[in-house]
Scaffold this motif. Structure first.
Motif, PDB file in Angstrom:
ATOM      1  N   LEU A 106     -31.271 -23.364  43.463  1.00 42.71           N
ATOM      2  CA  LEU A 106     -31.094 -23.991  44.668  1.00 42.71           C
ATOM      3  C   LEU A 106     -29.793 -23.739  45.053  1.00 42.71           C
ATOM      4  N   ALA A 107     -28.580 -23.724  44.304  1.00 43.18           N
ATOM      5  CA  ALA A 107     -27.341 -23.557  44.714  1.00 43.18           C
ATOM      6  C   ALA A 107     -26.901 -22.247  45.026  1.00 43.18           C
ATOM      7  N   ALA A 108     -27.717 -21.214  44.351  1.00 43.46           N
ATOM      8  CA  ALA A 108     -27.583 -19.727  44.581  1.00 43.46           C
ATOM      9  C   ALA A 108     -28.049 -19.546  46.099  1.00 43.46           C
ATOM     10  N   LEU A 109     -28.850 -20.397  46.712  1.00 41.72           N
ATOM     11  CA  LEU A 109     -29.069 -19.937  48.163  1.00 41.72           C
ATOM     12  C   LEU A 109     -28.100 -20.208  49.116  1.00 41.72           C
ATOM     13  N   ALA A 110     -26.861 -20.581  48.609  1.00 39.55           N
ATOM     14  CA  ALA A 110     -25.727 -20.790  49.626  1.00 39.55           C
ATOM     15  C   ALA A 110     -25.232 -19.309  49.891  1.00 39.55           C
ATOM     16  N   GLU A 111     -25.347 -18.468  48.777  1.00 42.21           N
ATOM     17  CA  GLU A 111     -25.222 -16.964  49.268  1.00 42.21           C
ATOM     18  C   GLU A 111     -26.251 -16.326  50.263  1.00 42.21           C
ATOM     19  N   LEU A 112     -25.701 -15.524  50.999  1.00 43.48           N
ATOM     20  CA  LEU A 112     -26.670 -14.699  52.008  1.00 43.48           C
ATOM     21  C   LEU A 112     -27.582 -13.863  51.078  1.00 43.48           C
ATOM     22  N   ARG A 113     -27.155 -12.990  49.984  1.00 38.90           N
ATOM     23  CA  ARG A 113     -28.302 -12.494  49.146  1.00 38.90           C
ATOM     24  C   ARG A 113     -27.817 -12.953  47.699  1.00 38.90           C
ATOM     25  N   PRO A 114     -28.540 -13.715  47.167  1.00 38.94           N
ATOM     26  CA  PRO A 114     -28.200 -14.081  46.004  1.00 38.94           C
ATOM     27  C   PRO A 114     -28.498 -13.305  44.744  1.00 38.94           C
ATOM     28  N   ASN A 115     -27.923 -12.978  43.635  1.00 38.23           N
ATOM     29  CA  ASN A 115     -28.236 -11.757  42.813  1.00 38.23           C
ATOM     30  C   ASN A 115     -29.112 -12.588  41.769  1.00 38.23           C
ATOM     31  N   LEU A 116     -30.390 -12.285  41.646  1.00 38.01           N
ATOM     32  CA  LEU A 116     -31.204 -13.086  40.864  1.00 38.01           C
ATOM     33  C   LEU A 116     -30.934 -12.817  39.287  1.00 38.01           C
ATOM     34  N   ARG A 117     -30.433 -11.671  39.029  1.00 36.81           N
ATOM     35  CA  ARG A 117     -30.216 -11.628  37.636  1.00 36.81           C
ATOM     36  C   ARG A 117     -29.048 -12.534  37.171  1.00 36.81           C
ATOM     37  N   LEU A 118     -27.834 -12.265  38.033  1.00 36.44           N
ATOM     38  CA  LEU A 118     -26.751 -13.078  37.820  1.00 36.44           C
ATOM     39  C   LEU A 118     -27.106 -14.963  37.803  1.00 36.44           C
ATOM     40  N   ALA A 120     -29.830 -16.175  36.835  1.00 37.98           N
ATOM     41  CA  ALA A 120     -30.699 -16.355  35.874  1.00 37.98           C
ATOM     42  C   ALA A 120     -29.919 -16.432  34.511  1.00 37.98           C
ATOM     43  N   VAL A 121     -28.994 -15.501  34.610  1.00 37.89           N
ATOM     44  CA  VAL A 121     -28.001 -15.743  33.482  1.00 37.89           C
ATOM     45  C   VAL A 121     -26.984 -17.033  33.605  1.00 37.89           C
ATOM     46  N   LEU A 122     -26.727 -17.296  34.848  1.00 38.63           N
ATOM     47  CA  LEU A 122     -25.902 -18.467  35.012  1.00 38.63           C
ATOM     48  C   LEU A 122     -26.732 -19.835  34.428  1.00 38.63           C
ATOM     49  N   ALA A 123     -28.042 -19.730  35.003  1.00 38.80           N
ATOM     50  CA  ALA A 123     -28.754 -20.894  34.584  1.00 38.80           C
ATOM     51  C   ALA A 123     -29.159 -21.178  33.089  1.00 38.80           C
ATOM     52  N   VAL A 124     -29.126 -20.060  32.471  1.00 36.86           N
ATOM     53  CA  VAL A 124     -29.444 -20.013  31.006  1.00 36.86           C
ATOM     54  C   VAL A 124     -28.163 -20.686  30.374  1.00 36.86           C
ATOM     55  N   ALA A 125     -26.759 -19.837  30.791  1.00 36.96           N
ATOM     56  CA  ALA A 125     -25.610 -20.382  30.311  1.00 36.96           C
ATOM     57  C   ALA A 125     -25.328 -21.830  30.617  1.00 36.96           C
ATOM     58  N   LEU A 126     -25.391 -22.300  31.748  1.00 35.17           N
ATOM     59  CA  LEU A 126     -25.350 -23.592  32.142  1.00 35.17           C
ATOM     60  C   LEU A 126     -26.123 -24.696  31.352  1.00 35.17           C
ATOM     61  N   SER A 127     -27.275 -24.419  31.088  1.00 31.12           N
ATOM     62  CA  SER A 127     -28.412 -25.381  30.528  1.00 31.12           C
ATOM     63  C   SER A 127     -27.850 -25.147  29.155  1.00 31.12           C
ATOM     64  N   ALA A 128     -27.268 -24.219  28.492  1.00 31.44           N
ATOM     65  CA  ALA A 128     -26.695 -24.428  27.055  1.00 31.44           C
ATOM     66  C   ALA A 128     -25.577 -25.291  26.959  1.00 31.44           C
ATOM     67  N   ILE A 129     -24.695 -25.011  28.131  1.00 32.84           N
ATOM     68  CA  ILE A 129     -23.497 -25.790  27.991  1.00 32.84           C
ATOM     69  C   ILE A 129     -23.726 -27.283  28.312  1.00 32.84           C
ATOM     70  N   ALA A 130     -24.602 -27.568  29.107  1.00 32.85           N
ATOM     71  CA  ALA A 130     -25.100 -28.950  29.338  1.00 32.85           C
ATOM     72  C   ALA A 130     -25.701 -29.517  28.192  1.00 32.85           C
ATOM     73  N   VAL A 131     -26.575 -28.958  27.514  1.00 32.71           N
ATOM     74  CA  VAL A 131     -27.218 -29.468  26.280  1.00 32.71           C
ATOM     75  C   VAL A 131     -26.005 -29.750  25.203  1.00 32.71           C
ATOM     76  N   ALA A 132     -25.235 -28.703  25.146  1.00 34.12           N
ATOM     77  CA  ALA A 132     -24.174 -29.022  23.969  1.00 34.12           C
ATOM     78  C   ALA A 132     -23.207 -29.916  24.195  1.00 34.12           C
ATOM     79  N   MET A 133     -22.855 -30.217  25.781  1.00 35.59           N
ATOM     80  CA  MET A 133     -21.816 -30.985  26.108  1.00 35.59           C
ATOM     81  C   MET A 133     -22.317 -32.349  26.053  1.00 35.59           C
ATOM     82  N   PHE A 134     -23.538 -32.920  26.903  1.00 37.53           N
ATOM     83  CA  PHE A 134     -23.952 -33.828  27.001  1.00 37.53           C
ATOM     84  C   PHE A 134     -24.783 -34.676  25.996  1.00 37.53           C
ATOM     85  N   THR A 135     -25.723 -33.883  25.399  1.00 38.37           N
ATOM     86  CA  THR A 135     -26.694 -34.484  24.474  1.00 38.37           C
ATOM     87  C   THR A 135     -25.587 -34.428  22.932  1.00 38.37           C
ATOM     88  N   GLN A 136     -25.259 -33.178  22.466  1.00 36.86           N
ATOM     89  CA  GLN A 136     -24.556 -33.057  21.198  1.00 36.86           C
ATOM     90  C   GLN A 136     -23.024 -33.579  21.100  1.00 36.86           C
TER      91      GLN A 136
END
Length: 149
Positions: A106-118, A120-136
């Motif tokens: 949803l945040a990617a929709l702030a851009e006029l033409r969001p890059n879907l590949r970027l 997806a990579v950002l979502a995976v990276a942020l998810s991994a960081i969030a799990v590592a930081m908050f739960t671990q």
């Protein structure tokens, strides 16, 4: 339209000062402690005061610098607000990873033409960081996935 003041920095500085003031005032609900034995309010109060100082340092020169009145861009504003709200509504029900994916998409929709590949990579990276930081790292009991409610 050029004006006699830099309204971008005036508005930004005022918002920083307001946010720092709120943070500092909210911190006063807790024990301040002393310099040798800091209480839970000490660090948030100091950060709030620093944010207020930086806001003032941004605002004062802008009063004498020419600039223009900013025009609000509603699509990015609404996309970010919707993304944060969606995260808050989905994290408890579905878990941290799906909520982070929803937030990123949803945040990617702030851009006029969001890059879907970027995105997806950002979502995976942020998810991994969030799990590592908050739960671990912090030990906050947020499940990465929650399938059965």
């Amino acid at each position: 339209m050029k004006g006699t003041r830099d309204y971008n920095d005036i508005i930004g500085g005022a918002l920083m000062m307001a946010g720092g003031a709120w943070f500092s005032l909210y911190a006063m609900n807790y024990n301040l402690g002393t310099l040798r034995r800091m209480g839970p309010a000490y660090f948030p109060l100091c950060i709030g005061l620093l944010v207020m100082l930086f806001g003032l340092l941004l605002l004062l020169p802008a009063l004498r610098r020419p600039g223009s009145m900013p025009l609000p861009e509603w699509r990015p504003f609404l996309a970010i607000c919707t993304a944060v709200l969606a995260f808050a509504l989905t994290v408890e029900r579905f878990g941290l990873v799906p909520a982070t994916f929803v937030l990123t998409a949803l945040a990617a929709l702030a851009e006029l033409r969001p890059n879907l590949r970027l995105t997806a990579v950002l979502a995976v990276a942020l998810s991994a960081i969030a799990v590592a930081m908050f739960t671990q790292g912090l030990g906050i009991p947020i499940p990465a996935f929650r399938w059965n409610h």
